[in-house]
Write a protein that holds these residues in place. Structure first.
Motif, PDB file in Angstrom:
ATOM      1  N   LEU A 159       1.010  -1.073  -0.142  1.00  0.00           N
ATOM      2  CA  LEU A 159      -0.017  -0.057   0.100  1.00  0.00           C
ATOM      3  C   LEU A 159       1.390   1.256   0.023  1.00  0.00           C
ATOM      4  CD1 LEU A 159      -2.637   1.221  -0.021  1.00  0.00           C
ATOM      5  CD2 LEU A 159      -3.262   0.643   2.844  1.00  0.00           C
ATOM      6  N   CYS A 160       1.528   1.878  -1.356  1.00  0.00           N
ATOM      7  CA  CYS A 160       2.201   3.757  -1.254  1.00  0.00           C
ATOM      8  C   CYS A 160       0.901   4.542  -1.416  1.00  0.00           C
ATOM      9  CB  CYS A 160       2.773   2.842  -2.415  1.00  0.00           C
ATOM     10  SG  CYS A 160       3.751   1.407  -1.628  1.00  0.00           S
ATOM     11  N   VAL A 161      -0.081   4.952  -1.219  1.00  0.00           N
ATOM     12  CA  VAL A 161      -0.777   6.210  -1.282  1.00  0.00           C
ATOM     13  C   VAL A 161      -0.868   7.093  -0.045  1.00  0.00           C
ATOM     14  CG1 VAL A 161      -3.095   4.278  -2.011  1.00  0.00           C
ATOM     15  CG2 VAL A 161      -2.929   4.889   0.408  1.00  0.00           C
ATOM     16  N   PRO A 162      -1.063   7.804  -0.446  1.00  0.00           N
ATOM     17  CA  PRO A 162      -1.420   9.398   0.572  1.00  0.00           C
ATOM     18  C   PRO A 162      -1.749   8.436   2.238  1.00  0.00           C
ATOM     19  CG  PRO A 162      -1.791  10.266  -1.448  1.00  0.00           C
ATOM     20  CD  PRO A 162      -1.938   8.919  -1.802  1.00  0.00           C
ATOM     21  N   ALA A 163      -1.501   9.329   2.992  1.00  0.00           N
ATOM     22  CA  ALA A 163      -2.489   9.348   3.624  1.00  0.00           C
ATOM     23  C   ALA A 163      -3.347   9.323   3.980  1.00  0.00           C
ATOM     24  CB  ALA A 163      -1.500   9.642   5.304  1.00  0.00           C
ATOM     25  N   ASP A 164      -4.331  10.075   4.058  1.00  0.00           N
ATOM     26  CA  ASP A 164      -5.643  10.519   4.026  1.00  0.00           C
ATOM     27  C   ASP A 164      -6.358   9.762   3.143  1.00  0.00           C
ATOM     28  OD1 ASP A 164      -5.248  11.201   1.866  1.00  0.00           O
ATOM     29  OD2 ASP A 164      -5.829  13.250   1.422  1.00  0.00           O
ATOM     30  N   SER A 165      -5.988   8.474   1.770  1.00  0.00           N
ATOM     31  CA  SER A 165      -6.602   7.541   1.435  1.00  0.00           C
ATOM     32  C   SER A 165      -6.256   6.116   1.736  1.00  0.00           C
ATOM     33  CB  SER A 165      -6.403   8.276   0.073  1.00  0.00           C
ATOM     34  OG  SER A 165      -4.985   7.842  -0.177  1.00  0.00           O
ATOM     35  N   ALA A 166      -5.245   5.866   2.595  1.00  0.00           N
ATOM     36  CA  ALA A 166      -4.257   5.018   3.063  1.00  0.00           C
ATOM     37  C   ALA A 166      -5.824   3.812   3.646  1.00  0.00           C
ATOM     38  CB  ALA A 166      -3.237   5.129   4.020  1.00  0.00           C
ATOM     39  N   GLN A 167      -6.633   4.553   4.961  1.00  0.00           N
ATOM     40  CA  GLN A 167      -7.581   3.574   5.074  1.00  0.00           C
ATOM     41  C   GLN A 167      -8.543   3.048   4.761  1.00  0.00           C
ATOM     42  OE1 GLN A 167      -7.644   2.510   8.710  1.00  0.00           O
ATOM     43  NE2 GLN A 167      -9.831   1.339   7.796  1.00  0.00           N
ATOM     44  N   ALA A 185       2.079   4.075   3.686  1.00  0.00           N
ATOM     45  CA  ALA A 185       1.491   5.171   3.775  1.00  0.00           C
ATOM     46  C   ALA A 185       1.655   5.798   5.313  1.00  0.00           C
ATOM     47  CB  ALA A 185      -0.347   5.047   3.649  1.00  0.00           C
ATOM     48  N   PRO A 186       1.865   6.840   5.576  1.00  0.00           N
ATOM     49  CA  PRO A 186       2.824   6.891   6.675  1.00  0.00           C
ATOM     50  C   PRO A 186       0.705   7.695   7.966  1.00  0.00           C
ATOM     51  CG  PRO A 186       2.417   9.034   5.476  1.00  0.00           C
ATOM     52  CD  PRO A 186       1.921   7.815   4.655  1.00  0.00           C
ATOM     53  N   ALA A 187       0.752   6.664   7.844  1.00  0.00           N
ATOM     54  CA  ALA A 187      -0.913   6.136   8.368  1.00  0.00           C
ATOM     55  C   ALA A 187      -0.948   5.183   9.285  1.00  0.00           C
ATOM     56  CB  ALA A 187      -1.518   6.762   7.473  1.00  0.00           C
ATOM     57  N   PRO A 188      -1.789   5.092  10.449  1.00  0.00           N
ATOM     58  CA  PRO A 188      -1.964   3.896  11.140  1.00  0.00           C
ATOM     59  C   PRO A 188      -3.626   3.381  10.943  1.00  0.00           C
ATOM     60  CG  PRO A 188      -3.243   5.288  12.638  1.00  0.00           C
ATOM     61  CD  PRO A 188      -2.299   6.354  11.717  1.00  0.00           C
ATOM     62  N   LEU A 189      -3.513   1.968  10.805  1.00  0.00           N
ATOM     63  CA  LEU A 189      -4.762   1.247   9.618  1.00  0.00           C
ATOM     64  C   LEU A 189      -5.551   0.343  10.725  1.00  0.00           C
ATOM     65  CD1 LEU A 189      -3.603  -0.005   6.588  1.00  0.00           C
ATOM     66  CD2 LEU A 189      -4.623   2.015   6.467  1.00  0.00           C
ATOM     67  N   HIS A 194      -8.313 -10.910  11.189  1.00  0.00           N
ATOM     68  CA  HIS A 194      -7.644 -12.006   9.866  1.00  0.00           C
ATOM     69  C   HIS A 194      -6.432 -11.962   8.924  1.00  0.00           C
ATOM     70  CE1 HIS A 194     -10.804  -9.875   7.317  1.00  0.00           C
ATOM     71  NE2 HIS A 194     -10.038 -10.850   6.609  1.00  0.00           N
ATOM     72  N   VAL A 195      -6.463  -9.829   8.792  1.00  0.00           N
ATOM     73  CA  VAL A 195      -5.707  -9.436   8.668  1.00  0.00           C
ATOM     74  C   VAL A 195      -4.890  -8.650   8.725  1.00  0.00           C
ATOM     75  CG1 VAL A 195      -5.260  -7.045   6.862  1.00  0.00           C
ATOM     76  CG2 VAL A 195      -7.714  -8.619   6.551  1.00  0.00           C
ATOM     77  N   SER A 196      -2.988  -8.642   8.806  1.00  0.00           N
ATOM     78  CA  SER A 196      -1.896  -8.710   9.016  1.00  0.00           C
ATOM     79  C   SER A 196      -1.422  -7.465   8.101  1.00  0.00           C
ATOM     80  CB  SER A 196      -0.750  -9.466   8.826  1.00  0.00           C
ATOM     81  OG  SER A 196      -1.408 -10.939  10.058  1.00  0.00           O
ATOM     82  N   VAL A 197      -0.792  -6.439   9.172  1.00  0.00           N
ATOM     83  CA  VAL A 197      -0.563  -5.338   8.611  1.00  0.00           C
ATOM     84  C   VAL A 197       0.949  -4.899   8.635  1.00  0.00           C
ATOM     85  CG1 VAL A 197      -0.747  -2.379   8.586  1.00  0.00           C
ATOM     86  CG2 VAL A 197      -2.664  -4.491   8.436  1.00  0.00           C
ATOM     87  N   THR A 198       1.911  -4.260   8.295  1.00  0.00           N
ATOM     88  CA  THR A 198       3.485  -4.252   8.870  1.00  0.00           C
ATOM     89  C   THR A 198       3.205  -2.668   8.153  1.00  0.00           C
ATOM     90  OG1 THR A 198       4.510  -6.312   9.286  1.00  0.00           O
ATOM     91  CG2 THR A 198       5.971  -4.635   8.662  1.00  0.00           C
ATOM     92  N   THR A 199       3.525  -1.861   9.272  1.00  0.00           N
ATOM     93  CA  THR A 199       4.009  -0.268   9.019  1.00  0.00           C
ATOM     94  C   THR A 199       5.497  -0.297   8.276  1.00  0.00           C
ATOM     95  OG1 THR A 199       1.420   0.015   9.619  1.00  0.00           O
ATOM     96  CG2 THR A 199       3.375   1.816   9.058  1.00  0.00           C
ATOM     97  N   VAL A 200       5.853   0.324   7.541  1.00  0.00           N
ATOM     98  CA  VAL A 200       6.948   0.869   7.747  1.00  0.00           C
ATOM     99  C   VAL A 200       7.146   2.534   7.185  1.00  0.00           C
ATOM    100  CG1 VAL A 200       9.089   0.631   5.909  1.00  0.00           C
ATOM    101  CG2 VAL A 200       7.815  -1.257   5.781  1.00  0.00           C
ATOM    102  N   ASP A 201       7.410   3.092   7.706  1.00  0.00           N
ATOM    103  CA  ASP A 201       7.125   4.614   7.739  1.00  0.00           C
ATOM    104  C   ASP A 201       8.975   4.983   7.767  1.00  0.00           C
ATOM    105  OD1 ASP A 201       7.157   7.407   8.607  1.00  0.00           O
ATOM    106  OD2 ASP A 201       4.755   7.261   9.250  1.00  0.00           O
ATOM    107  N   LEU A 202       8.947   5.196   6.606  1.00  0.00           N
ATOM    108  CA  LEU A 202      10.790   5.675   6.509  1.00  0.00           C
ATOM    109  C   LEU A 202      11.008   6.934   7.310  1.00  0.00           C
ATOM    110  CD1 LEU A 202      11.314   4.797   2.370  1.00  0.00           C
ATOM    111  CD2 LEU A 202      10.930   3.119   4.728  1.00  0.00           C
ATOM    112  N   SER A 203       9.919   7.816   7.994  1.00  0.00           N
ATOM    113  CA  SER A 203      10.404   8.935   8.399  1.00  0.00           C
ATOM    114  C   SER A 203      10.566   8.949   9.712  1.00  0.00           C
ATOM    115  CB  SER A 203       8.940  10.427   8.917  1.00  0.00           C
ATOM    116  OG  SER A 203       8.780  10.389   6.614  1.00  0.00           O
TER     117      SER A 203
END
Length: 225
Positions: A159-167, A185-189, A194-203
């Motif tokens: 998922l590589c979209v802007p934060a405001d559309s990530a969810q 995306a720099p935003a929590p989901l 049943h869905v696994s999420v790993t967030t990569v926030d480079l900042s």
């Protein structure tokens, strides 16, 4: 090597930190294979990463009993087992949503196919990007996501979209059948269990690195040069 617990469908999932270290052990084992070495020890497995041998043994014990007293670990056998544990003994098709600069960079990243991850479809909601071809993959509209996921039997997505559309986009991916999301995306989901999420926030990673460097400077550690 007794690996009877490996891949047991009812085994308790290992902690995230353990899985991360097992990935490191696998990388090192593959390096030993390239060097032509047939056996290794817990000391040798952990040494490049500053991990003590007791921790290596404890980590591996989460998945079974490995190694032989006085001999150590068979490099080829343990490599095969860890690949199976991590799921990288098979091909994983990926979908990528968001064809900005980061999305294009990830599409070119050669590390994915080397680990048996392959981006099979890319999506964007910008009509100017739909129809473009990058690295042999044509950008499709988001409306085509569900059909593509079903066709390729895809369960993982980037998922590589802007934060405001990530969810919103994440919900579309989940509705299409995606079970694991690598979120750039720099935003929590907020996702179902049943869905696994790993967030990569480079900042955040750079901020952590800057903090450590700043601390070393404040402690009087000499600067280079």
């Amino acid at each position: 090597m007794d690996s009877s617990r490996d891949g047991h469908p009812h085994a308790k999932p290992a902690p995230k930190a353990v899985v991360g270290r097992v990935s490191l052990y696998l990388r090192h084992l593959e390096s030993l294979q390239r060097q032509g070495l047939s056996t290794t020890s817990s000391d040798q497995l952990g040494e490049p990463f500053g991990i003590k041998n007791a921790q290596v043994r404890k980590d591996l014990a989460c998945f079974g009993q490995f190694g032989r007293p006085g001999i150590g670990y068979d490099v080829d056998e343990l490599t095969a087992v860890l690949r199976r544990i991590l799921g990288v003994d098979k091909d994983w098709p990926l979908v990528l949503v968001g064809m900005g600069d980061l999305g294009r960079a990830l599409l070119r990243y050669r590390g994915f196919p080397s680990r048996r991850f392959r981006i099979v479809a890319v999506f964007d909601n910008d009509p100017r990007k739909v129809g473009q071809t990058h690295q042999g993959v044509t950008v499709e509209p988001l409306e085509a996501l569900r059909k593509s996921v079903a066709a390729h039997k895809t369960t993982l997505g980037l998922l590589c979209v802007p934060a405001d559309s990530a969810q919103r986009v994440a919900e579309q991916m989940i509705a299409a059948g995606i079970r694991g999301i690598l979120n750039f995306a720099p935003a929590p989901l907020s996702t179902p269990p049943h869905v696994s999420v790993t967030t990569v926030d480079l900042s955040i990673q750079l901020e952590n690195l800057a903090y450590k460097v700043q601390e070393s400077i404040d402690d009087g550690v000499p600067r280079a040069g």
